[in-house]
Motif scaffolding. Structure first.
Motif, PDB file in Angstrom:
ATOM      1  N   HIS A  52      33.885  36.416  49.812  1.00 18.62           N
ATOM      2  CA  HIS A  52      33.562  35.514  50.911  1.00 18.62           C
ATOM      3  C   HIS A  52      34.753  34.619  51.267  1.00 18.62           C
ATOM      4  CE1 HIS A  52      31.055  32.970  53.456  1.00 18.62           C
ATOM      5  NE2 HIS A  52      31.553  31.914  52.836  1.00 18.62           N
ATOM      6  N   GLU A  53      35.536  34.281  50.262  1.00 20.23           N
ATOM      7  CA  GLU A  53      36.566  33.259  50.450  1.00 20.23           C
ATOM      8  C   GLU A  53      37.968  33.819  50.617  1.00 20.23           C
ATOM      9  OE1 GLU A  53      38.329  29.534  47.825  1.00 20.23           O
ATOM     10  OE2 GLU A  53      36.219  30.047  47.655  1.00 20.23           O
ATOM     11  N   ILE A  54      38.258  34.946  49.943  1.00 17.52           N
ATOM     12  CA  ILE A  54      39.627  35.458  49.886  1.00 17.52           C
ATOM     13  C   ILE A  54      39.689  36.863  50.466  1.00 17.52           C
ATOM     14  CG2 ILE A  54      41.555  36.057  48.365  1.00 17.52           C
ATOM     15  CD1 ILE A  54      40.374  34.018  46.359  1.00 17.52           C
ATOM     16  N   LYS A  55      40.422  37.039  51.522  1.00 20.42           N
ATOM     17  CA  LYS A  55      40.543  38.358  52.147  1.00 20.42           C
ATOM     18  C   LYS A  55      41.740  39.102  51.560  1.00 20.42           C
ATOM     19  CE  LYS A  55      36.974  37.425  54.504  1.00 20.42           C
ATOM     20  NZ  LYS A  55      35.684  37.968  53.986  1.00 20.42           N
ATOM     21  N   LYS A  56      41.648  39.334  50.251  1.00 15.26           N
ATOM     22  CA  LYS A  56      42.699  40.031  49.513  1.00 15.26           C
ATOM     23  C   LYS A  56      42.073  40.810  48.369  1.00 15.26           C
ATOM     24  CE  LYS A  56      46.282  36.473  50.206  1.00 15.26           C
ATOM     25  NZ  LYS A  56      47.265  35.597  49.523  1.00 15.26           N
ATOM     26  N   THR A  57      42.819  41.766  47.848  1.00 21.99           N
ATOM     27  CA  THR A  57      42.454  42.401  46.584  1.00 21.99           C
ATOM     28  C   THR A  57      42.526  41.343  45.489  1.00 21.99           C
ATOM     29  OG1 THR A  57      43.172  44.617  47.211  1.00 21.99           O
ATOM     30  CG2 THR A  57      43.252  44.085  44.865  1.00 21.99           C
ATOM     31  N   ALA A  58      41.619  41.421  44.506  1.00 23.16           N
ATOM     32  CA  ALA A  58      41.568  40.381  43.477  1.00 23.16           C
ATOM     33  C   ALA A  58      41.284  40.970  42.100  1.00 23.16           C
ATOM     34  CB  ALA A  58      40.497  39.350  43.823  1.00 23.16           C
ATOM     35  N   VAL A  59      41.887  40.338  41.095  1.00 21.92           N
ATOM     36  CA  VAL A  59      41.498  40.538  39.701  1.00 21.92           C
ATOM     37  C   VAL A  59      40.790  39.260  39.275  1.00 21.92           C
ATOM     38  CG1 VAL A  59      42.291  40.898  37.332  1.00 21.92           C
ATOM     39  CG2 VAL A  59      43.417  42.091  39.220  1.00 21.92           C
ATOM     40  N   ILE A  60      39.514  39.385  38.920  1.00 28.64           N
ATOM     41  CA  ILE A  60      38.690  38.215  38.595  1.00 28.64           C
ATOM     42  C   ILE A  60      38.511  38.153  37.083  1.00 28.64           C
ATOM     43  CG2 ILE A  60      36.506  37.042  39.001  1.00 28.64           C
ATOM     44  CD1 ILE A  60      36.192  38.748  41.518  1.00 28.64           C
ATOM     45  N   VAL A  61      38.961  37.046  36.499  1.00 29.54           N
ATOM     46  CA  VAL A  61      38.949  36.892  35.042  1.00 29.54           C
ATOM     47  C   VAL A  61      38.069  35.702  34.677  1.00 29.54           C
ATOM     48  CG1 VAL A  61      40.358  36.630  32.967  1.00 29.54           C
ATOM     49  CG2 VAL A  61      41.336  37.732  35.011  1.00 29.54           C
TER      50      VAL A  61
END
Length: 246
Positions: free
Chosen positions: A107-116
């Protein structure tokens, strides 16, 4: 007004908020969930809950929340919601906390993400982003025991490894430091592996750190990784609010 509740294995966090912002925000030990933590004078429109601590905690909380006379929903992972696709083998089996964290990020970040998330357990998840479709996909991830689980497992299952005050050290020269450093290096290694996977697919990406030990991991990250990092403490609660607003 929404009451958002994140029942974790160790701590339960909650937030009272509406479209204008957060009105109250607090936490308590999950083992104390049978106590009276929710006393509000405002009208609650709906209560949304993420629970990873088991059915017993859910049953106790349901009783405690009856006094609000409003809908109460325990969230489960969806196959698709908003701009997030869940690519788990069985979408409904993905942990609610992991899915809501991905929902918040999408919803917030229009990028690929690694969520830790570094808490009682450590989860490291890869969420891809298709810029043309403006669509995120939860691609999967790993689960590791957190720092306290690691220490307790070694203490309870070995003769000479006792839980003690310890720090990160390379190379470690005492047992406590060996355990602490081994945990941190394990998490950092997994983050690096997922970062390399994600960056091979996308040049524009973020690493999102959350959980009680997020700062511990952040302080030991290489500087070339730190520039990709944002620390966000309440991903699950933020994900609940995205869900409430969809």
């Amino acid at each position: 007004m929404f009451l958002l509740i994140d029942i974790g294995n160790t701590r339960t966090k909650w937030m009272l908020r509406d479209n204008y912002g957060v009105h109250q925000h607090n936490s308590f030990l999950t083992e104390d969930i049978d106590q009276d933590h929710f006393e509000f004078d405002v009208a609650i429109k709906k209560i949304l809950i993420s629970n990873v601590a088991g059915f017993e905690k859910e049953a106790i909380l349901k009783i405690k929340l009856k006094k609000f006379s409003c809908p109460v929903e325990f969230i489960k992972a969806h196959k698709k919601l908003n701009h997030l696709i869940n690519n788990y083998q069985d979408a409904t089996k993905l942990g609610t906390d992991r899915w809501l964290s991905a929902l918040s990020v999408s919803h917030e970040i229009k990028k690929t993400a690694v969520i830790v998330s570094v808490g009682t357990a450590v989860t490291i998840d890869y969420v891809s982003f298709d810029e043309k479709k403006s669509q995120h996909t939860f691609e999967g991830g790993v689960i590791l025991p957190g720092l306290h689980l690691t220490k307790n497992a070694l203490e309870n299952n070995t003769a000479d490894l006792k839980n003690s005050e310890s720090v990160f050290q390379i190379p470690p020269i005492n047992t406590g430091n060996a355990i602490q450093s081994g945990f941190i290096l394990s998490v950092l290694g997994n983050i690096k592996s997922f970062f390399e996977l994600a960056s091979s697919k996308s040049r524009d990406m973020k690493i999102i750190l959350s959980g009680g030990d997020a700062e511990l991991i952040h302080q030991h990250m290489d500087e070339d990784l730190k520039k990709y990092v944002s620390i966000k403490k309440d991903l699950v609660l933020e994900g609940l609010f995205v869900f409430a607003s969809h």
